[in-house]
Design an enzyme around this catalytic site. Structure first.
Site, PDB file in Angstrom:
ATOM      1  N   ARG A 182       0.835  -1.215   0.000  1.00 58.73           N
ATOM      2  CA  ARG A 182       0.000   0.000   0.000  1.00 58.73           C
ATOM      3  C   ARG A 182       0.866   1.260   0.000  1.00 58.73           C
ATOM      4  O   ARG A 182       2.031   1.232   0.364  1.00 58.73           O
ATOM      5  CB  ARG A 182      -0.925   0.008   1.220  1.00 58.73           C
ATOM      6  CG  ARG A 182      -2.113  -0.922   1.066  1.00 58.73           C
ATOM      7  CD  ARG A 182      -3.026  -0.890   2.271  1.00 58.73           C
ATOM      8  NE  ARG A 182      -2.398  -1.507   3.419  1.00 58.73           N
ATOM      9  CZ  ARG A 182      -1.872  -0.841   4.443  1.00 58.73           C
ATOM     10  NH1 ARG A 182      -1.928   0.479   4.485  1.00 58.73           N
ATOM     11  NH2 ARG A 182      -1.308  -1.494   5.433  1.00 58.73           N
ATOM     12  N   LYS A 326      -8.311  -2.198   1.891  1.00 55.17           N
ATOM     13  CA  LYS A 326      -8.108  -1.338   3.041  1.00 55.17           C
ATOM     14  C   LYS A 326      -8.815   0.019   2.873  1.00 55.17           C
ATOM     15  O   LYS A 326      -9.137   0.668   3.868  1.00 55.17           O
ATOM     16  CB  LYS A 326      -6.618  -1.145   3.320  1.00 55.17           C
ATOM     17  CG  LYS A 326      -5.994  -2.345   4.059  1.00 55.17           C
ATOM     18  CD  LYS A 326      -6.696  -2.630   5.370  1.00 55.17           C
ATOM     19  CE  LYS A 326      -5.869  -3.414   6.382  1.00 55.17           C
ATOM     20  NZ  LYS A 326      -5.691  -4.823   6.077  1.00 55.17           N
ATOM     21  N   HIS A 345      -9.108  -3.656  13.420  1.00 54.74           N
ATOM     22  CA  HIS A 345      -8.109  -4.320  12.577  1.00 54.74           C
ATOM     23  C   HIS A 345      -7.647  -5.554  13.345  1.00 54.74           C
ATOM     24  O   HIS A 345      -6.627  -5.540  14.027  1.00 54.74           O
ATOM     25  CB  HIS A 345      -6.937  -3.367  12.289  1.00 54.74           C
ATOM     26  CG  HIS A 345      -5.970  -3.905  11.279  1.00 54.74           C
ATOM     27  ND1 HIS A 345      -4.639  -3.554  11.256  1.00 54.74           N
ATOM     28  CD2 HIS A 345      -6.136  -4.759  10.244  1.00 54.74           C
ATOM     29  CE1 HIS A 345      -4.043  -4.175  10.245  1.00 54.74           C
ATOM     30  NE2 HIS A 345      -4.919  -4.909   9.628  1.00 54.74           N
ATOM     31  N   SER A 363       0.376  -5.019  10.457  1.00 57.14           N
ATOM     32  CA  SER A 363       0.699  -5.906   9.355  1.00 57.14           C
ATOM     33  C   SER A 363       1.875  -6.829   9.697  1.00 57.14           C
ATOM     34  O   SER A 363       2.908  -6.375  10.184  1.00 57.14           O
ATOM     35  CB  SER A 363       1.044  -5.052   8.151  1.00 57.14           C
ATOM     36  OG  SER A 363       1.220  -5.870   7.048  1.00 57.14           O
ATOM     37  N   LYS A 367      -1.946 -11.876  12.715  1.00 60.05           N
ATOM     38  CA  LYS A 367      -3.416 -11.966  12.788  1.00 60.05           C
ATOM     39  C   LYS A 367      -3.932 -13.139  11.961  1.00 60.05           C
ATOM     40  O   LYS A 367      -4.707 -13.966  12.448  1.00 60.05           O
ATOM     41  CB  LYS A 367      -4.070 -10.664  12.272  1.00 60.05           C
ATOM     42  CG  LYS A 367      -3.840  -9.458  13.150  1.00 60.05           C
ATOM     43  CD  LYS A 367      -4.587  -8.234  12.636  1.00 60.05           C
ATOM     44  CE  LYS A 367      -4.168  -7.798  11.247  1.00 60.05           C
ATOM     45  NZ  LYS A 367      -2.753  -7.419  11.131  1.00 60.05           N
ATOM     46  N   THR A 368      -3.502 -13.190  10.701  1.00 58.20           N
ATOM     47  CA  THR A 368      -3.994 -14.249   9.817  1.00 58.20           C
ATOM     48  C   THR A 368      -3.444 -15.603  10.255  1.00 58.20           C
ATOM     49  O   THR A 368      -4.185 -16.583  10.387  1.00 58.20           O
ATOM     50  CB  THR A 368      -3.589 -13.961   8.358  1.00 58.20           C
ATOM     51  OG1 THR A 368      -4.164 -12.712   7.984  1.00 58.20           O
ATOM     52  CG2 THR A 368      -4.091 -15.042   7.414  1.00 58.20           C
ATOM     53  N   ASP A 382      -8.866 -10.409   9.466  1.00 63.78           N
ATOM     54  CA  ASP A 382      -8.283  -9.064   9.397  1.00 63.78           C
ATOM     55  C   ASP A 382      -9.194  -7.890   9.785  1.00 63.78           C
ATOM     56  O   ASP A 382      -8.707  -6.903  10.299  1.00 63.78           O
ATOM     57  CB  ASP A 382      -7.763  -8.835   7.969  1.00 63.78           C
ATOM     58  CG  ASP A 382      -6.772  -7.684   7.855  1.00 63.78           C
ATOM     59  OD1 ASP A 382      -5.709  -7.736   8.504  1.00 63.78           O
ATOM     60  OD2 ASP A 382      -7.061  -6.722   7.129  1.00 63.78           O
ATOM     61  N   ARG A 447       1.489 -12.461  -1.325  1.00 62.64           N
ATOM     62  CA  ARG A 447       0.198 -12.629  -0.651  1.00 62.64           C
ATOM     63  C   ARG A 447      -0.713 -13.613  -1.351  1.00 62.64           C
ATOM     64  O   ARG A 447      -0.650 -13.758  -2.574  1.00 62.64           O
ATOM     65  CB  ARG A 447      -0.542 -11.277  -0.643  1.00 62.64           C
ATOM     66  CG  ARG A 447       0.089 -10.221   0.224  1.00 62.64           C
ATOM     67  CD  ARG A 447      -0.514 -10.237   1.595  1.00 62.64           C
ATOM     68  NE  ARG A 447       0.077  -9.223   2.453  1.00 62.64           N
ATOM     69  CZ  ARG A 447      -0.379  -8.968   3.672  1.00 62.64           C
ATOM     70  NH1 ARG A 447      -1.414  -9.616   4.159  1.00 62.64           N
ATOM     71  NH2 ARG A 447       0.212  -8.057   4.408  1.00 62.64           N
TER      72      ARG A 447
HETATM   73  N1  LIG Z   1       6.008 -16.578  16.088  1.00 57.25           N
HETATM   74  C1  LIG Z   1       5.283 -16.189  15.070  1.00 57.25           C
HETATM   75  N2  LIG Z   1       3.989 -15.834  15.254  1.00 57.25           N
HETATM   76  C2  LIG Z   1       3.247 -15.406  14.221  1.00 57.25           C
HETATM   77  N3  LIG Z   1       3.689 -15.317  12.962  1.00 57.25           N
HETATM   78  C3  LIG Z   1       4.965 -15.677  12.706  1.00 57.25           C
HETATM   79  C4  LIG Z   1       5.811 -16.116  13.749  1.00 57.25           C
HETATM   80  N4  LIG Z   1       7.019 -16.386  13.221  1.00 57.25           N
HETATM   81  C5  LIG Z   1       6.925 -16.136  11.905  1.00 57.25           C
HETATM   82  N5  LIG Z   1       5.702 -15.706  11.570  1.00 57.25           N
HETATM   83  C6  LIG Z   1       5.298 -15.295  10.219  1.00 57.25           C
HETATM   84  O1  LIG Z   1       4.871 -13.935  10.289  1.00 57.25           O
HETATM   85  C7  LIG Z   1       3.873 -13.697   9.345  1.00 57.25           C
HETATM   86  C8  LIG Z   1       2.618 -13.157  10.002  1.00 57.25           C
HETATM   87  O2  LIG Z   1       1.816 -12.665   8.970  1.00 57.25           O
HETATM   88  P1  LIG Z   1       0.241 -12.569   8.969  1.00 57.25           P
HETATM   89  O3  LIG Z   1      -0.248 -12.821   7.580  1.00 57.25           O
HETATM   90  O4  LIG Z   1      -0.358 -13.405  10.033  1.00 57.25           O
HETATM   91  O5  LIG Z   1       0.118 -11.032   9.300  1.00 57.25           O
HETATM   92  P2  LIG Z   1      -1.147 -10.172   9.634  1.00 57.25           P
HETATM   93  O6  LIG Z   1      -1.058  -9.731  11.051  1.00 57.25           O
HETATM   94  O7  LIG Z   1      -2.340 -10.923   9.221  1.00 57.25           O
HETATM   95  O8  LIG Z   1      -0.886  -8.891   8.699  1.00 57.25           O
HETATM   96  P3  LIG Z   1      -1.758  -8.123   7.610  1.00 57.25           P
HETATM   97  O9  LIG Z   1      -2.674  -7.223   8.348  1.00 57.25           O
HETATM   98  O10 LIG Z   1      -0.765  -7.405   6.799  1.00 57.25           O
HETATM   99  O11 LIG Z   1      -2.489  -9.166   6.812  1.00 57.25           O
HETATM  100  C9  LIG Z   1       3.601 -14.991   8.618  1.00 57.25           C
HETATM  101  O12 LIG Z   1       4.350 -15.005   7.450  1.00 57.25           O
HETATM  102  C10 LIG Z   1       4.105 -16.030   9.638  1.00 57.25           C
HETATM  103  O13 LIG Z   1       4.512 -17.218   9.027  1.00 57.25           O
HETATM  104  O1  LIG Z   2      -3.543  -4.018   3.398  1.00 61.25           O
HETATM  105  C1  LIG Z   2      -2.605  -4.736   3.078  1.00 61.25           C
HETATM  106  O2  LIG Z   2      -1.899  -4.579   2.073  1.00 61.25           O
HETATM  107  C2  LIG Z   2      -2.310  -5.920   3.892  1.00 61.25           C
HETATM  108  C3  LIG Z   2      -2.864  -5.809   5.227  1.00 61.25           C
HETATM  109  O3  LIG Z   2      -3.759  -6.532   5.599  1.00 61.25           O
HETATM  110  C4  LIG Z   2      -2.310  -4.750   6.103  1.00 61.25           C
HETATM  111  O4  LIG Z   2      -1.344  -4.096   5.718  1.00 61.25           O
HETATM  112  O5  LIG Z   2      -2.855  -4.599   7.200  1.00 61.25           O
HETATM  113 CA   LIG Z   3      -3.601 -10.800   7.350  1.00 61.51          CA
HETATM  114 MN   LIG Z   4      -4.389  -6.158   7.660  1.00 64.92          MN
END
Ligand SMILES: Nc1ncnc2c1ncn2[C@@H]1O[C@H](COP(=O)(O)OP(=O)(O)OP(=O)(O)O)[C@@H](O)[C@H]1O
Ligand SMILES: O=C([O-])CC(=O)C(=O)O
Ligand SMILES: [Ca+2]
Ligand SMILES: [Mn+2]
Length: 665
Positions: A182, A326, A345, A363, A367-368, A382, A447
């Protein structure tokens, strides 16, 4: 054959049903030679002329390959409501200067030629807006590809969009172009009489723009879209709470964008689409086309513009699909609090016994990854709403980071990457089409976007009761926050408003390695009102429903980034399990210096020495210095909120400020 159906004008003996009957007869006939030989019907051998003809299968009733192809497809029934849909879309695409929309045809422009000689209007419905033609663009038709299926979108992507390929798992690999994250600095929000209550100024993500400039960009996007042969239109929903759902329309130029939103928004049923009517909010995604830098307020060739009064968003100069997701989330952050609904979020899942957990975090904090849990039911990964009725997911899909993804560590996400899933910016073997998830040559922010039902234990509809646990995730690159701590109410608010993490590379354009970041409400880039407004609502809801707050560090142990390493996902999952099970509610705790966090002495399945970070640092002095450094960053960041008087939490303000780190520097 894709579908064994014949055009309606053909006799019914061509339907798949009677074809099925024929083969039954053939099976029966096998026993009796008499009926097997000498019959003249289809599916039997003719030997009258002494020659054994190889026509034992039903012959195809077509004279040319094109005719044969036309038999494959079951034509859509076109009715008057399609005319209404087209009128509505034409109105969406109306230029501000001439006030009328383009001429539209429903269907694929590439099929025009095939249709010659056929009753074109059966397949392609069109509307023309009566006008005296003043420009060349008024003379042409724009083809509308309306709510296409994933299969159709695959075909468009593969045929027309460079970099689109089917990977070995069936997912569609695609490129998002020059932007792979973004662009928050290019986001603009129209400031007008309706937006006085928005958060403006220092720290706010809402950079102002005036209505006139918005209209200039809107016109640029609309002109661009109308100049194309075809546009994709998605009519979909946001928010699984039926009382607070909104209708969104996304107009875009790429099949990639249409499939992404198909996966990420809630997909209407056939009946819901029939009664869709006019959208509540419209996105004009002209991402391939830049904004004009001579336009007021533009600081680059990218502009993402939100106009709340007009209920419109314009995207110019970036094809990164996350902007749409977003952007709509920002809109929900404005609309929902007006109804006393808190937008979050966060990820969300539920145990078999109905206990709901929220996962906040910036990010890349998990979370995911952590809300997707074999042993629990996924509500969403998310974006959520917390209303008086409980939790609802805003979206219909998930958007997982793929870097270093492995089947072993994240089996459910791995399995979700199949036909229909959009895989952005991944690298794959040219021949086998196997994806190499360790490759960062396009970006670190690779992604996968997939419909939520691709996760086997997803909860449909994506709603649940009030949360029991509120887990704040931080990926601490300094490596000084404990892997888990239990938070008091005031501490939960303090850390929610602070929104600390070390931003992991890539999601926001220009960030290449982790760095400490504070982002209010774990999503300052998307919030529309002052952070204290959301925090006050969260405090209220957590108190009312007795939820417990936790801080989980999914970042570094044994030293800062560069020295230590990221805590293993396996340990983090054990910690999360212990929160869910209630194990951590009745264990013994000790308080840390400086941050005053309560850390458990024991967590099932995690080596106890990991629980207090000082144990894992070799250089204890360096640990203390780093701890103080981070605490100081927290204090400086919080100052703007501690001074803020109008957020609606003034009585709580002192208590919350006192819940931060305490030390003399
Ligand atoms: N201890 C850990 N706990 C959680 N995630 C981990 C850990 N170690 C490595 N990772 C990695 O960190 C990343 C976490 O990314 P995730 O997609 O869950 O982010 P998010 O919080 O959903 O962000 P976004 O809002 O950008 O989608 C993944 O690639 C995961 O494999
Ligand atoms: O919006 C994006 O590109 C990915 C995401 O979930 C974040 O950054 O929170
Ligand atoms: Ca996510
Ligand atoms: Mn997000």
């Amino acid at each position: 054959m894709v579908r064994g159906c014949a055009p309606p004008e053909e006799p019914s003996c061509w339907s798949s049903e009677s074809a099925g009957k024929e083969s039954d007869e053939m099976m029966e006939a096998k026993d009796g030679q008499a009926s097997w030989l000498g019959t003249n019907g289809y599916g039997s051998r003719r030997e009258e002329d002494g020659v054994c003809h190889d026509d034992s299968a039903t012959p195809v009733r077509a004279n040319t390959v094109d005719e044969l192809h036309s038999l494959q497809r079951k034509p859509q029934v076109v009715e008057d409501r399609h005319r209404l849909q087209l009128q509505s879309i034409s109105a969406s695409l109306a230029s501000m200067t001439c006030g009328i929309g383009p001429k539209l045809i429903k269907g694929d422009p590439a099929r025009k030629k095939e249709m010659v000689g056929k009753a074109v209007t059966h397949h392609q419905h069109h509307i023309t807006v009566p006008t005296i033609t003043v420009s060349d663009s008024d003379l042409k038709f724009t083809h509308v590809l309306y709510n296409l299926s994933p299969s159709e979108l695959y075909e468009h992507a593969i045929k027309y969009e460079k970099g689109s390929f089917i990977t070995s798992s069936g997912a569609l690999a695609t490129l998002s172009g020059a932007k792979t994250g973004r662009s928050p600095r290019d986001k603009r929000v129209v400031k007008d009489e309706t937006t006085d209550d928005l958060w403006w100024g220092k720290g706010s993500p809402n950079i102002e723009m005036d209505e006139h400039t918005f209209l200039i960009n809107r016109e640029r996007a609309v002109d661009y879209l109308n100049s194309l042969d075809k546009v994709f239109v998605n009519d979909q929903f946001l928010n699984w709470d039926p009382n607070n759902r909104i209708k969104v329309r996304i107009i875009s130029a790429r099949a990639y964008h249409s499939l992404f939103m198909h996966n990420m928004c809630i997909r209407p049923t056939y009946e819901e689409l029939e009664n869709f009517g006019e959208p509540d909010f419209t996105i004009y995604n002209a991402g391939q086309f830049p904004c004009n830098r001579y336009t007021h307020y533009m600081t680059s060739s990218t502009s993402i513009d939100i106009n709340l009064k007009r209920r419109e968003m314009v995207i110019l100069g970036t094809q990164y699909a996350g902007e749409m997701k977003k952007g709509l989330f920002s809109v929900m952050h404005y609309l929902m609090p007006k109804k006393q609904i808190l937008s979050l979020h966060s990820g969300c899942n539920m145990g078999r016994g109905g206990d709901v957990a929220l996962f906040f975090g910036l990010s890349g904090t998990g979370k995911t990854t952590l809300s997707t849990d074999r042993n629990r039911i996924l509500i969403g990964d998310d974006e959520h709403c917390w209303s008086d009725n409980g939790i609802s997911n805003i979206e219909g899909g998930c958007y997982a980071k793929c870097i270093d993804l492995s089947q072993e560590k994240e089996p459910d996400i791995w399995d979700a990457i199949k036909f229909g899933t959009v895989l952005e910016n991944v690298v794959f073997d040219e021949h086998s089409r196997e994806v190499d998830y360790t490759e960062k040559s396009v970006t670190e922010n690779t992604r996968a976007a997939y419909p939520i039902e691709y996760i086997a234990n997803a909860k449909i509809p994506c709603v649940g009761p009030h949360p029991k646990n509120v887990i704040l995730l931080a990926c601490d690159a300094f490596g000084v926050l404990p892997p888990v701590s239990k938070l008091s109410h005031a501490q939960t608010m303090y850390h929610f408003i602070s929104g600390y993490t070390a931003l992991v590379a890539g999601t926001e354009d220009g960030i290449k390695e982790p760095q400490a970041t504070f982002s209010a409400c774990f999503g300052a880039a998307f919030i529309m009102l002052h952070p204290t407004r959301y925090a006050a609502m969260l405090a209220d809801k957590m108190k009312k429903h007795g939820a417990t707050g936790w801080l989980v560090n999914t970042g570094w142990i044994g030293g800062s980034y560069g020295v230590g390493e990221r805590i293993s996902l396996a340990y983090t999952r054990k910690i999360i399990d212990a929160i869910h099970s209630g194990e951590l509610l009745d264990t013994s705790y000790k308080k840390t210096d400086v941050f005053g966090l309560d850390i458990p002495r024991k967590v099932e399945g995690v080596p106890s020495e990991l629980l207090d970070p000082i144990n894992t640092w070799e250089d204890k002095d360096s640990y203390k210095l780093t701890l103080l450094k981070l605490a100081d960053l927290f204090k400086r960041n919080f100052k703007v909120f501690a001074d803020y008087k109008n957020g609606g939490v003034s009585d709580l303000a002192d208590e919350i400020a006192a819940a931060g780190p305490n030390f003399l520097f």
